[in-house]
Enzyme design. Structure first.
Site, PDB file in Angstrom:
ATOM      1  N   TYR A 130       3.198  45.611 -27.161  1.00 45.35           N
ATOM      2  CA  TYR A 130       2.118  45.898 -28.120  1.00 45.35           C
ATOM      3  C   TYR A 130       1.695  44.602 -28.795  1.00 45.35           C
ATOM      4  O   TYR A 130       2.546  43.816 -29.225  1.00 45.35           O
ATOM      5  CB  TYR A 130       2.582  46.922 -29.165  1.00 45.35           C
ATOM      6  CG  TYR A 130       2.821  48.275 -28.515  1.00 45.35           C
ATOM      7  CD1 TYR A 130       1.776  49.176 -28.343  1.00 45.35           C
ATOM      8  CD2 TYR A 130       4.076  48.609 -28.015  1.00 45.35           C
ATOM      9  CE1 TYR A 130       1.970  50.389 -27.683  1.00 45.35           C
ATOM     10  CE2 TYR A 130       4.290  49.826 -27.356  1.00 45.35           C
ATOM     11  CZ  TYR A 130       3.223  50.701 -27.195  1.00 45.35           C
ATOM     12  OH  TYR A 130       3.421  51.884 -26.529  1.00 45.35           O
ATOM     13  N   SER A 131       0.392  44.409 -28.886  1.00 47.73           N
ATOM     14  CA  SER A 131      -0.135  43.220 -29.573  1.00 47.73           C
ATOM     15  C   SER A 131       0.174  43.317 -31.054  1.00 47.73           C
ATOM     16  O   SER A 131       0.009  44.382 -31.658  1.00 47.73           O
ATOM     17  CB  SER A 131      -1.653  43.137 -29.443  1.00 47.73           C
ATOM     18  OG  SER A 131      -2.046  43.223 -28.109  1.00 47.73           O
ATOM     19  N   CYS A 155      -9.830  41.488 -25.485  1.00 50.84           N
ATOM     20  CA  CYS A 155      -8.609  42.292 -25.567  1.00 50.84           C
ATOM     21  C   CYS A 155      -8.959  43.769 -25.626  1.00 50.84           C
ATOM     22  O   CYS A 155      -9.883  44.182 -26.326  1.00 50.84           O
ATOM     23  CB  CYS A 155      -7.794  41.894 -26.794  1.00 50.84           C
ATOM     24  SG  CYS A 155      -6.153  42.651 -26.827  1.00 50.84           S
ATOM     25  N   GLU A 182      -6.613  39.417 -22.474  1.00 47.41           N
ATOM     26  CA  GLU A 182      -5.425  40.267 -22.441  1.00 47.41           C
ATOM     27  C   GLU A 182      -5.883  41.725 -22.422  1.00 47.41           C
ATOM     28  O   GLU A 182      -6.290  42.271 -23.443  1.00 47.41           O
ATOM     29  CB  GLU A 182      -4.540  39.996 -23.653  1.00 47.41           C
ATOM     30  CG  GLU A 182      -3.137  40.575 -23.486  1.00 47.41           C
ATOM     31  CD  GLU A 182      -2.128  39.788 -24.293  1.00 47.41           C
ATOM     32  OE1 GLU A 182      -1.609  38.770 -23.783  1.00 47.41           O
ATOM     33  OE2 GLU A 182      -1.882  40.174 -25.445  1.00 47.41           O
ATOM     34  N   TYR A 236      -5.193  45.821 -20.853  1.00 48.99           N
ATOM     35  CA  TYR A 236      -4.109  46.690 -20.394  1.00 48.99           C
ATOM     36  C   TYR A 236      -4.603  48.109 -20.145  1.00 48.99           C
ATOM     37  O   TYR A 236      -5.728  48.431 -20.472  1.00 48.99           O
ATOM     38  CB  TYR A 236      -2.970  46.689 -21.421  1.00 48.99           C
ATOM     39  CG  TYR A 236      -3.422  46.829 -22.873  1.00 48.99           C
ATOM     40  CD1 TYR A 236      -3.672  48.080 -23.441  1.00 48.99           C
ATOM     41  CD2 TYR A 236      -3.593  45.701 -23.682  1.00 48.99           C
ATOM     42  CE1 TYR A 236      -4.077  48.208 -24.770  1.00 48.99           C
ATOM     43  CE2 TYR A 236      -3.995  45.819 -25.005  1.00 48.99           C
ATOM     44  CZ  TYR A 236      -4.239  47.073 -25.541  1.00 48.99           C
ATOM     45  OH  TYR A 236      -4.634  47.191 -26.848  1.00 48.99           O
TER      46      TYR A 236
HETATM   47  P1  FAD Z   1       3.646  56.025 -20.400  1.00 45.00           P
HETATM   48  O1  FAD Z   1       4.461  57.209 -20.696  1.00 45.00           O
HETATM   49  O2  FAD Z   1       4.299  54.804 -19.897  1.00 45.00           O
HETATM   50  O3  FAD Z   1       2.471  56.445 -19.465  1.00 45.00           O
HETATM   51  C1  FAD Z   1       1.639  55.492 -18.878  1.00 45.00           C
HETATM   52  C2  FAD Z   1       1.352  55.936 -17.472  1.00 45.00           C
HETATM   53  O4  FAD Z   1       0.601  57.134 -17.518  1.00 45.00           O
HETATM   54  C3  FAD Z   1       0.493  54.969 -16.710  1.00 45.00           C
HETATM   55  O5  FAD Z   1       1.279  53.961 -16.122  1.00 45.00           O
HETATM   56  C4  FAD Z   1      -0.154  55.866 -15.697  1.00 45.00           C
HETATM   57  O6  FAD Z   1       0.701  56.070 -14.625  1.00 45.00           O
HETATM   58  C5  FAD Z   1      -0.298  57.178 -16.429  1.00 45.00           C
HETATM   59  N1  FAD Z   1      -1.654  57.348 -16.939  1.00 45.00           N
HETATM   60  C6  FAD Z   1      -2.191  56.774 -18.043  1.00 45.00           C
HETATM   61  N2  FAD Z   1      -3.454  57.184 -18.226  1.00 45.00           N
HETATM   62  C7  FAD Z   1      -3.724  58.037 -17.211  1.00 45.00           C
HETATM   63  C8  FAD Z   1      -4.873  58.780 -16.840  1.00 45.00           C
HETATM   64  N3  FAD Z   1      -6.000  58.730 -17.576  1.00 45.00           N
HETATM   65  N4  FAD Z   1      -4.804  59.526 -15.735  1.00 45.00           N
HETATM   66  C9  FAD Z   1      -3.675  59.593 -14.990  1.00 45.00           C
HETATM   67  N5  FAD Z   1      -2.560  58.902 -15.288  1.00 45.00           N
HETATM   68  C10 FAD Z   1      -2.584  58.142 -16.380  1.00 45.00           C
HETATM   69  N6  FAD Z   1      -1.253  49.712 -26.545  1.00 45.00           N
HETATM   70  C11 FAD Z   1      -1.647  50.004 -27.807  1.00 45.00           C
HETATM   71  O7  FAD Z   1      -1.803  51.169 -28.157  1.00 45.00           O
HETATM   72  N7  FAD Z   1      -1.854  48.998 -28.722  1.00 45.00           N
HETATM   73  C12 FAD Z   1      -1.690  47.696 -28.415  1.00 45.00           C
HETATM   74  O8  FAD Z   1      -1.907  46.818 -29.250  1.00 45.00           O
HETATM   75  C13 FAD Z   1      -1.268  47.367 -27.085  1.00 45.00           C
HETATM   76  N8  FAD Z   1      -1.073  46.087 -26.717  1.00 45.00           N
HETATM   77  C14 FAD Z   1      -0.683  45.791 -25.460  1.00 45.00           C
HETATM   78  C15 FAD Z   1      -0.493  44.455 -25.113  1.00 45.00           C
HETATM   79  C16 FAD Z   1      -0.097  44.122 -23.832  1.00 45.00           C
HETATM   80  C17 FAD Z   1       0.092  42.665 -23.478  1.00 45.00           C
HETATM   81  C18 FAD Z   1       0.106  45.136 -22.879  1.00 45.00           C
HETATM   82  C19 FAD Z   1       0.530  44.802 -21.473  1.00 45.00           C
HETATM   83  C20 FAD Z   1      -0.063  46.456 -23.217  1.00 45.00           C
HETATM   84  C21 FAD Z   1      -0.450  46.812 -24.505  1.00 45.00           C
HETATM   85  N9  FAD Z   1      -0.618  48.141 -24.883  1.00 45.00           N
HETATM   86  C22 FAD Z   1      -1.039  48.436 -26.161  1.00 45.00           C
HETATM   87  C23 FAD Z   1      -0.322  49.268 -23.953  1.00 45.00           C
HETATM   88  C24 FAD Z   1       1.139  49.716 -24.138  1.00 45.00           C
HETATM   89  O9  FAD Z   1       2.005  48.713 -23.678  1.00 45.00           O
HETATM   90  C25 FAD Z   1       1.484  50.993 -23.357  1.00 45.00           C
HETATM   91  O10 FAD Z   1       1.127  50.786 -22.015  1.00 45.00           O
HETATM   92  C26 FAD Z   1       0.799  52.237 -23.861  1.00 45.00           C
HETATM   93  O11 FAD Z   1       1.150  52.507 -25.208  1.00 45.00           O
HETATM   94  C27 FAD Z   1       1.224  53.443 -23.003  1.00 45.00           C
HETATM   95  O12 FAD Z   1       2.598  53.530 -23.004  1.00 45.00           O
HETATM   96  P2  FAD Z   1       3.333  54.952 -23.022  1.00 45.00           P
HETATM   97  O13 FAD Z   1       4.792  54.738 -22.925  1.00 45.00           O
HETATM   98  O14 FAD Z   1       2.835  55.753 -24.163  1.00 45.00           O
HETATM   99  O15 FAD Z   1       2.770  55.620 -21.701  1.00 45.00           O
END
Ligand code: FAD
Length: 401
Positions: free
Chosen positions: A179-180, A359, A399, A401
């Protein structure tokens, strides 16, 4: 031929003219070279018609020169208007005692991986505030964690890792999510002991079953109660660092939570002047922010307060897709705002201390490139090539994601 007088003249009804301020130019060696009067500052002013900008830039660079400023000298001259972003440029032009502008800034004191996944820092959640106003879509929370008792520190533009508790479908502990960081290095309480995030709860319809699926880590974070423990890793990231140059132009393009690092930038630039005697921002900051509805504009009130306080140094442009229309009557996405402002953005990018940051959602870059390509071609340049150069100079930061 270019005049060295510093006085711009129009060369034709449709011709816009620009004045380049150049330093380090080698003169007199070669018979085909122009000579320019050198000002007290050691810089020369070169007047360039719009059509010849790129050619002239290449020539200046061949002569070992560095463009430190570009001014428009036609009807859109920054000298004449009062609320354009070039006011930032204006203030940069005054006074000869400028610090040298640095392009590819070397960041020496950027902490990385103080806490690794095997041994994360366990902090506490101090607060969690909903950022989406009434009538907006989804959930986005501003979370602040207590870092006291540990050694976690960071700079603006970096990210941290969060390890959600529990195990995944294979019974393995969950992997970290990045997360940023949305706060400055001093933290929201200005005591250097907190870090804040801006987290959207991932929510989507399963493509086969149609069931609503919630993301693991984002749901965990959005439901976190004050007082709860939280496992943090990092910090990581050197892509989105803010240059030390107080006179830089900082162009920021964000969708949704992509605003997180820019909140940190803007707070550092404008809100924490007392905390940072060695960083008194005098340049121009221009934020483009895209979202679906007005209630989804994150940190709206604070942004607008900063704009009121710093009208010459901060410009904010929204693209609200479900409420505004682009010129073709379609939804207004950030790319359309880029297109509308492409000439100005192109010109700003000619300055060696202009940095562009992107971003947010993956896929937003395509539209931005389209807008910039159109502008570049008007100036006879190839955006792909130009962007490569900007990246090489560490002035184009992405950046997504
Ligand atoms: P997970 O349970 O891991 O689910 C994600 C998975 O769900 C995906 O890999 C995909 O397979 C599936 N999926 C997602 N959307 C769909 C769709 N529409 N249809 C079908 N399948 C889908 N997030 C923020 O909220 N704020 C930030 O500031 C932020 N900064 C980031 C900075 C960087 C450098 C990076 C790499 C990511 C950042 N993210 C940010 C994103 C964050 O890291 C997570 O990826 C995000 O919160 C989702 O994680 P999760 O565990 O909730 O989802």
């Amino acid at each position: 031929s270019p005049s060295g007088s510093g006085v711009a003249t129009k060369t034709g009804a449709n011709s816009r003219v620009f004045v380049f301020e150049v330093e380090g130019i080698r003169q007199g060696g070669n018979s085909d070279q122009q000579t320019y009067p050198i000002r007290r500052s050691g810089r020369v002013l070169i007047t360039v018609p719009y059509e010849r900008m790129n050619q002239e830039m290449r020539r200046i660079s061949r002569l070992g020169g560095r463009i430190v400023n570009i001014r428009a000298c036609d009807g859109t001259s920054p000298d004449q208007s009062s609320t354009t972003p070039e006011n930032g440029l204006q203030s940069q032009q005054s006074g000869e005692q400028k610090k040298p502008m640095t392009q590819a800034k070397v960041h020496t004191e950027v902490p990385v991986n103080i806490y690794k996944p095997k041994n994360p820092f366990v902090g506490k959640c101090l607060s969690s505030v909903e950022l989406v106003q009434e009538g907006g879509e989804g959930t986005v929370r501003h979370l602040t964690f207590d870092l006291s008792g540990g050694d976690l520190h960071y700079v603006e533009g970096q990210s941290i890792g969060i390890i959600p508790p529990g195990t995944d479908a294979n019974g393995k502990p969950h992997k970290l999510r990045l997360y940023s960081i949305a706060s400055t290095r001093h933290g929201d309480h200005l005591d250097d002991k907190t870090v804040s995030l801006c987290v959207r709860q991932l929510e989507y319809k399963h493509p086969e079953t149609g069931e609503t699926v919630y993301g693991v880590c984002s749901s965990y974070l959005c439901n976190l109660e004050p007082g709860a423990d939280i496992a943090i890793t990092g910090p990581v990231g050197k892509e989105m660092l803010l240059p030390d140059d107080e006179e830089a132009t900082i162009i920021m393009m964000a969708t949704g939570t992509g605003i997180a690092p820019f909140r940190a930038f803007l707070w550092r630039m404008f809100k924490e002047r007392e905390q940072n005697p060695d960083y008194q921002f005098k340049g121009l900051a221009w934020l483009f922010f895209g979202c679906a509805y007005t209630p989804n504009i994150l940190y709206k009130e604070e942004l607008e307060e900063l704009q009121r306080q710093f009208p010459d140094n901060l410009r904010v442009t929204y693209a609200i897709s479900r409420e505004q229309q682009n010129k073709d009557g379609g939804k207004m996405y950030i790319q359309h705002r880029i297109q509308e402002n492409a000439d100005e953005l192109w010109q700003l990018n000619q300055k060696p201390n202009t940095h562009t940051y992107i971003c947010g959602l993956k896929g937003m870059e395509g539209g931005i490139d389209e807008g910039m390509s159109a502008a570049a071609s008007k100036f006879g340049a190839d955006w792909g090539e130009y962007q490569k150069q900007l990246k090489k100079e560490h002035r184009w930061h992405v950046e997504t994601y």
